[in-house]
Design a protein around this motif. Structure first.
Motif, PDB file in Angstrom:
ATOM      1  N   ASN A  98       0.851  -1.202   0.000  1.00 32.72           N
ATOM      2  CA  ASN A  98       0.000   0.000   0.000  1.00 32.72           C
ATOM      3  C   ASN A  98       0.880   1.244   0.000  1.00 32.72           C
ATOM      4  N   ASN A 119      -6.190   1.957   9.758  1.00 33.75           N
ATOM      5  CA  ASN A 119      -5.025   1.607  10.575  1.00 33.75           C
ATOM      6  C   ASN A 119      -4.511   0.209  10.222  1.00 33.75           C
ATOM      7  N   ASP A 131       0.200  -3.715   9.100  1.00 36.49           N
ATOM      8  CA  ASP A 131       1.513  -3.656   8.465  1.00 36.49           C
ATOM      9  C   ASP A 131       1.556  -2.387   7.609  1.00 36.49           C
ATOM     10  N   LYS A 132       2.324  -1.429   8.052  1.00 40.92           N
ATOM     11  CA  LYS A 132       2.412  -0.146   7.345  1.00 40.92           C
ATOM     12  C   LYS A 132       3.667  -0.038   6.479  1.00 40.92           C
ATOM     13  N   THR A 177       6.098  -0.152   3.435  1.00 41.42           N
ATOM     14  CA  THR A 177       5.973  -0.035   1.987  1.00 41.42           C
ATOM     15  C   THR A 177       7.318   0.427   1.441  1.00 41.42           C
ATOM     16  N   SER A 229       7.040   4.081   5.138  1.00 42.87           N
ATOM     17  CA  SER A 229       5.815   3.707   5.847  1.00 42.87           C
ATOM     18  C   SER A 229       4.661   4.408   5.148  1.00 42.87           C
ATOM     19  N   LEU A 230       3.501   3.774   5.133  1.00 44.06           N
ATOM     20  CA  LEU A 230       2.349   4.393   4.465  1.00 44.06           C
ATOM     21  C   LEU A 230       1.746   5.528   5.291  1.00 44.06           C
ATOM     22  N   SER A 231       2.253   5.712   6.527  1.00 42.79           N
ATOM     23  CA  SER A 231       1.742   6.750   7.419  1.00 42.79           C
ATOM     24  C   SER A 231       2.893   7.426   8.143  1.00 42.79           C
ATOM     25  N   SER A 273       2.841   5.960  13.628  1.00 41.55           N
ATOM     26  CA  SER A 273       2.909   4.513  13.826  1.00 41.55           C
ATOM     27  C   SER A 273       1.632   3.960  14.455  1.00 41.55           C
ATOM     28  N   ASN A 314      -3.353   5.422  10.583  1.00 39.17           N
ATOM     29  CA  ASN A 314      -3.082   5.820   9.207  1.00 39.17           C
ATOM     30  C   ASN A 314      -3.472   7.285   9.035  1.00 39.17           C
TER      31      ASN A 314
END
Length: 379
Positions: free
Chosen positions: A305, A313, A316-317, A319, A345-347, A350, A353
């Motif tokens: 993603n 949220n 697993d963020k 990427t 990280s997608l955000s 931590s 999102n």
């Protein structure tokens, strides 16, 4: 006696005056003649110098390049390169059942379009082409298709990509028709209006960058897999025969939340490169999968993603941004292996999102890089 003497004095004065005037005239004429002579000599000297300079210039003049040797519009210079960045799923909206307060839409209303990709814009702005997977629709349509999740946003949300310096988006995926064909067509119009090249299914994007012709192809391999693979091979071969210097194929495939590619992903990726593709990009699992080097070409099985409004949220963020610089000599691609993996990280948070991808540093960067390396095959 006094009067006579006075008359003599006047005549003398007149005579002397006449002599003085005559002498002055003679001096003036001689001076004028001398000046004219010097002017003629000077002009002759200048003319002689100009002639000498012209002679020297002619002797040292740089030969002119023939017109047929000059690069023409659309031709590739002797040596040139292009840098491509690729990122994963971008869902620029939400499912109608998702709460507004924690949605991407709420952040858009509060922060504006430039907020979302501001953490990675410098990377995207410094490359020649950035490609993402557009996971959802940009439409006002209410013709919702019955399924588990349906993603859409206002067409104005296309500016998220423009503001983030994204130039191209794949539309061949399982959410491009969430709001029927109308929503799909609206998405194409919205991206076109925003200046985002879009491609997928039977539609390809043909771009010219740095004198190079680039063809972008996209396929949804979750359905009609055999037919799509056949079409892909034909389209890749056609692009190469048609003069494309670089062919990039984007596949929506695999299993969600699975970190290893399934057999048909590998088979399809290899078939694409065997047909002439120069880079394969994958998405759909919503997590990272490994990178494979096959016949000196790279396959990203899943980019994960990225700017993802489909989950408030994700657990697993992790990427990444995959970046490759392709170098050409006389239009021919060199095997210079110039690849960069940028863990992200997608955000920027931590704990939730916030829909703002960021580049990782320090221990987090090392962790995600090792994760990618452990899943990959660069041999």
């Amino acid at each position: 006696m006094r009067q006579k003497r006075m008359r003599i004095d006047k005549r003398t004065i007149l005579f002397v005056s006449a002599i003085v005037v005559l002498l002055a005239g003679i001096v003036f004429v001689r001076s004028a003649l001398h000046s004219a002579s010097r002017k003629n000599e000077a002009e002759t000297s200048v003319a002689s110098m100009e002639s000498q300079v012209q002679s020297v210039q002619e002797e040292k003049e740089v030969p002119q390049i023939p017109d047929d040797a000059m690069p023409k519009a659309g031709e590739v210079a002797e040596n040139t390169s292009i840098t491509i960045s690729a990122a994963g799923d971008c869902t620029l909206g939400k499912d109608p059942a998702a709460a507004y307060k924690t949605s991407l839409n709420a952040f858009y209303d509060a922060q504006g379009a430039s907020y979302f990709l501001s953490g990675v814009k410098d990377i995207f702005a410094s490359d020649d082409l950035t490609i993402v997977n557009m996971e959802g629709t940009l439409t006002d349509s209410e013709k919702i298709v019955e399924k588990a999740f349906n993603f859409k946003a206002d067409p104005a949300y296309a500016q998220i990509l423009t503001e983030g310096s994204v130039e191209a988006a794949n539309l061949a995926n399982n959410h491009s028709h969430d709001y029927s064909d109308e929503g799909y067509e609206d998405t194409i119009v919205a991206l076109d209006d925003a200046g985002i090249a879009n491609f997928g299914y039977e539609r390809e994007a043909s771009l010219e960058i740095n004198g190079l012709k680039i063809t972008l192809l996209g396929y949804n391999m979750l359905a009609d897999r055999t037919e799509n693979q056949k079409q892909m091979k034909e389209s890749v071969s056609k692009a190469k025969v048609g003069g494309s210097n670089l062919v990039i194929v984007s596949f929506h495939w695999g299993k969600e939340r699975q970190y290893s590619p399934v057999d048909y992903q590998k088979e399809t990726a290899h078939a694409a490169i065997d047909a002439g593709a120069d880079l394969v990009l994958g998405h759909h699992p919503h997590v990272l999968q490994g990178i494979e080097k096959y016949k000196d070409r790279y396959i990203c099985y899943s980019l994960g993603n990225f700017c993802f409004g489909g989950n408030k949220n994700p657990s697993d963020k992790d990427t990444m941004i995959f970046q490759q610089t392709f170098t050409f000599e006389n239009g021919n691609l060199l095997d210079d292996d110039n690849v960069k993996i940028i863990p992200c990280s997608l955000s920027s948070s931590s704990k939730k999102n916030d829909y703002k991808p960021r580049v990782l540093e320090g221990a987090e960067k090392d962790r995600v890089m090792k994760k990618i390396e452990d899943m990959s095959d660069f041999s």
